[in-house]
Write an enzyme that holds these catalytic residues in place. Structure first.
Site, PDB file in Angstrom:
ATOM      1  N   HIS A  62      37.288  63.920  -9.038  1.00 34.47           N
ATOM      2  CA  HIS A  62      38.424  64.579  -8.479  1.00 34.47           C
ATOM      3  C   HIS A  62      39.148  64.572  -9.040  1.00 34.47           C
ATOM      4  O   HIS A  62      39.146  63.604 -10.696  1.00 34.47           O
ATOM      5  CB  HIS A  62      37.804  63.876  -7.260  1.00 34.47           C
ATOM      6  CG  HIS A  62      38.469  62.293  -7.352  1.00 34.47           C
ATOM      7  ND1 HIS A  62      37.881  61.737  -7.634  1.00 34.47           N
ATOM      8  CD2 HIS A  62      39.772  61.573  -6.628  1.00 34.47           C
ATOM      9  CE1 HIS A  62      37.897  60.491  -7.509  1.00 34.47           C
ATOM     10  NE2 HIS A  62      39.453  59.949  -7.093  1.00 34.47           N
ATOM     11  N   HIS A  64      42.180  62.670  -8.703  1.00 34.30           N
ATOM     12  CA  HIS A  64      42.910  61.307  -9.634  1.00 34.30           C
ATOM     13  C   HIS A  64      43.171  60.763 -10.732  1.00 34.30           C
ATOM     14  O   HIS A  64      42.116  61.273 -11.360  1.00 34.30           O
ATOM     15  CB  HIS A  64      42.242  60.472  -8.314  1.00 34.30           C
ATOM     16  CG  HIS A  64      43.043  60.795  -6.948  1.00 34.30           C
ATOM     17  ND1 HIS A  64      42.650  60.738  -5.718  1.00 34.30           N
ATOM     18  CD2 HIS A  64      44.547  61.188  -5.964  1.00 34.30           C
ATOM     19  CE1 HIS A  64      43.400  60.480  -4.295  1.00 34.30           C
ATOM     20  NE2 HIS A  64      43.946  61.039  -5.142  1.00 34.30           N
ATOM     21  N   ASP A  66      43.019  57.889 -12.548  1.00 32.71           N
ATOM     22  CA  ASP A  66      41.876  57.291 -12.995  1.00 32.71           C
ATOM     23  C   ASP A  66      40.505  57.707 -13.243  1.00 32.71           C
ATOM     24  O   ASP A  66      39.982  57.108 -13.426  1.00 32.71           O
ATOM     25  CB  ASP A  66      42.193  56.078 -11.841  1.00 32.71           C
ATOM     26  CG  ASP A  66      41.866  56.404 -10.051  1.00 32.71           C
ATOM     27  OD1 ASP A  66      42.120  57.691  -9.917  1.00 32.71           O
ATOM     28  OD2 ASP A  66      41.055  55.710  -9.925  1.00 32.71           O
ATOM     29  N   HIS A  67      40.255  59.008 -12.885  1.00 30.91           N
ATOM     30  CA  HIS A  67      38.892  59.795 -13.249  1.00 30.91           C
ATOM     31  C   HIS A  67      38.861  60.649 -14.054  1.00 30.91           C
ATOM     32  O   HIS A  67      37.818  61.083 -14.863  1.00 30.91           O
ATOM     33  CB  HIS A  67      38.790  60.100 -11.263  1.00 30.91           C
ATOM     34  CG  HIS A  67      38.405  58.503 -10.650  1.00 30.91           C
ATOM     35  ND1 HIS A  67      37.318  58.406 -10.572  1.00 30.91           N
ATOM     36  CD2 HIS A  67      38.584  57.942 -10.306  1.00 30.91           C
ATOM     37  CE1 HIS A  67      36.536  57.599  -9.468  1.00 30.91           C
ATOM     38  NE2 HIS A  67      38.080  57.456  -9.250  1.00 30.91           N
ATOM     39  N   HIS A 142      36.729  62.070   0.814  1.00 26.63           N
ATOM     40  CA  HIS A 142      37.958  61.019   0.308  1.00 26.63           C
ATOM     41  C   HIS A 142      39.708  61.731   0.140  1.00 26.63           C
ATOM     42  O   HIS A 142      39.504  62.995   1.612  1.00 26.63           O
ATOM     43  CB  HIS A 142      37.778  61.240  -1.739  1.00 26.63           C
ATOM     44  CG  HIS A 142      39.215  60.183  -2.261  1.00 26.63           C
ATOM     45  ND1 HIS A 142      38.903  59.235  -1.721  1.00 26.63           N
ATOM     46  CD2 HIS A 142      39.817  60.519  -3.495  1.00 26.63           C
ATOM     47  CE1 HIS A 142      39.970  58.275  -2.334  1.00 26.63           C
ATOM     48  NE2 HIS A 142      40.463  59.164  -3.383  1.00 26.63           N
ATOM     49  N   ASP A 212      35.148  58.046  -5.110  1.00 27.38           N
ATOM     50  CA  ASP A 212      35.767  57.310  -3.941  1.00 27.38           C
ATOM     51  C   ASP A 212      35.220  58.161  -3.311  1.00 27.38           C
ATOM     52  O   ASP A 212      35.749  59.524  -2.724  1.00 27.38           O
ATOM     53  CB  ASP A 212      37.395  57.555  -4.745  1.00 27.38           C
ATOM     54  CG  ASP A 212      37.382  57.138  -5.735  1.00 27.38           C
ATOM     55  OD1 ASP A 212      36.606  56.372  -6.867  1.00 27.38           O
ATOM     56  OD2 ASP A 212      38.645  56.995  -6.115  1.00 27.38           O
ATOM     57  N   HIS A 270      34.751  49.910  -9.166  1.00 25.86           N
ATOM     58  CA  HIS A 270      36.267  50.528  -8.918  1.00 25.86           C
ATOM     59  C   HIS A 270      36.706  49.871  -8.148  1.00 25.86           C
ATOM     60  O   HIS A 270      36.720  50.040  -6.779  1.00 25.86           O
ATOM     61  CB  HIS A 270      35.744  52.506  -7.560  1.00 25.86           C
ATOM     62  CG  HIS A 270      37.370  53.043  -7.352  1.00 25.86           C
ATOM     63  ND1 HIS A 270      37.572  52.855  -6.767  1.00 25.86           N
ATOM     64  CD2 HIS A 270      37.543  54.189  -8.218  1.00 25.86           C
ATOM     65  CE1 HIS A 270      38.918  53.710  -7.211  1.00 25.86           C
ATOM     66  NE2 HIS A 270      39.049  53.954  -7.879  1.00 25.86           N
TER      67      HIS A 270
END
EC number: 3.1.26.11
Length: 305
Positions: A62, A64, A66-67, A142, A212, A270
């Site tokens: 996805h 976001h 941090d990914h 999510h 997530d 995570h």
């Protein structure tokens, strides 16, 4: 054949000391697949002596940061190092727009073909296949479109027993035997019975990456019986209300899913930066599923055939 997972990052949105953002490398049959690409992933690859030129497929869960914030830097380095082999990229719609904007404003023209395939994060379906494995999407719940990925080795061929094989068999006949077929003559009579000259194939292995998500019990049916399950565990269960608000899971919930899915092993990761010590998360998960490990930086999990 090798089937090995390397954890490059275990942090959630905020990095913490020696924890890095989500990225994993799955090695199967000599091929390497990158799963998520948080900030700093290319440095983590260097630290673990993983050659990024060997990565031919990337899966992003996805959008976001941090990914996937490490993706543009990794692609840029591949370009600077003269990569020419095509690279396949899977991720939610919009990832191509983000990359195109970055390439345009940085005047970057890649030296290799980047083949992007948008995935429907709401569906469980096969999106990829090569000689080693198949990959299916796993719908996550999510705050934005998000999916996990299910990696399954292809069924393996039966193994020939050389000492039992009759002389003079052709390569085509040997291949047919490894596929489980008997050899017949022109009249349909059995010349060589498969079970007499072969043994059972080695076991095909599987890995499920659940990114997530809110705790979603229906996922258990999609990942049932996998050898290795990764499931996010951002919080301890005393913060399950916070987990629900942010659309994340707790360590207990991750382990409940593993137990209900009857998986063989569970990795949790995570982790929220509020937890300096990760042992309470591990202990909580083990109350529901004993075969749980922390997906900490540098962990390598090899699955036997």
């Amino acid at each position: 054949m090798e089937f090995e997972l390397k954890i490059l990052g275990s942090a959630s949105a905020t990095p913490f000391l020696d924890r890095h953002h989500t990225a994993q490398v799955l090695t199967a049959g000599g091929a390497q697949y990158l799963i998520d690409c948080g900030e700093g992933t290319q440095r983590r690859l260097m630290e673990h002596k993983i050659r990024h030129q060997r990565i031919h497929t990337i899966f992003i869960s996805h959008l976001h940061g941090d990914h996937f914030f490490g993706l543009f830097g990794l692609l840029g380095t591949m370009h600077l190092n003269g990569r020419t082999e095509p690279l396949r990229l899977f991720g939610p719609p919009g990832l191509d727009e983000v990359l195109t904007m970055q390439f345009r404003h940085s005047h970057t023209q890649l030296s290799f073909e980047l083949d992007f395939t948008p995935v429907d994060t709401t569906q469980h379906r096969q999106i990829f296949e090569d000689k080693n494995l198949t990959v299916h999407t796993l719908p996550m719940r999510h705050r934005i479109p998000c999916c996990g990925y299910l990696f399954r080795e292809k069924p393996k061929r039966r193994r020939l027993l050389a000492e039992r094989l009759p002389d003079g068999l052709t390569p085509a006949q040997l291949s047919a035997l490894t596929l489980g077929n008997d050899l017949l003559d022109d009249y349909g009579q059995t010349l060589v019975r498969n079970t007499d000259v072969t043994t059972e194939p080695k076991r095909a292995r599987s890995y499920a990456f659940c990114s997530d998500t809110l705790y979603t019990e229906s996922l258990a049916d999609l990942v049932r019986g996998v050898d290795l399950l990764y499931h996010e565990a951002t919080f301890l269960d005393d913060m399950r209300e916070r987990a629900a608000v942010t659309h994340h899971s707790t360590a207990r919930q991750a382990a409940l899913l593993a137990r209900r899915a009857e998986v063989h092993r569970l990795l949790i990761g995570h982790f929220s930066s509020r937890y300096r010590d990760l042992q309470p998360l591990l202990a909580e998960a083990k109350t529901q599923f004993e075969w749980t490990e922390l997906a900490v930086e540098g962990l390598t999990v090899s699955l036997a055939e």
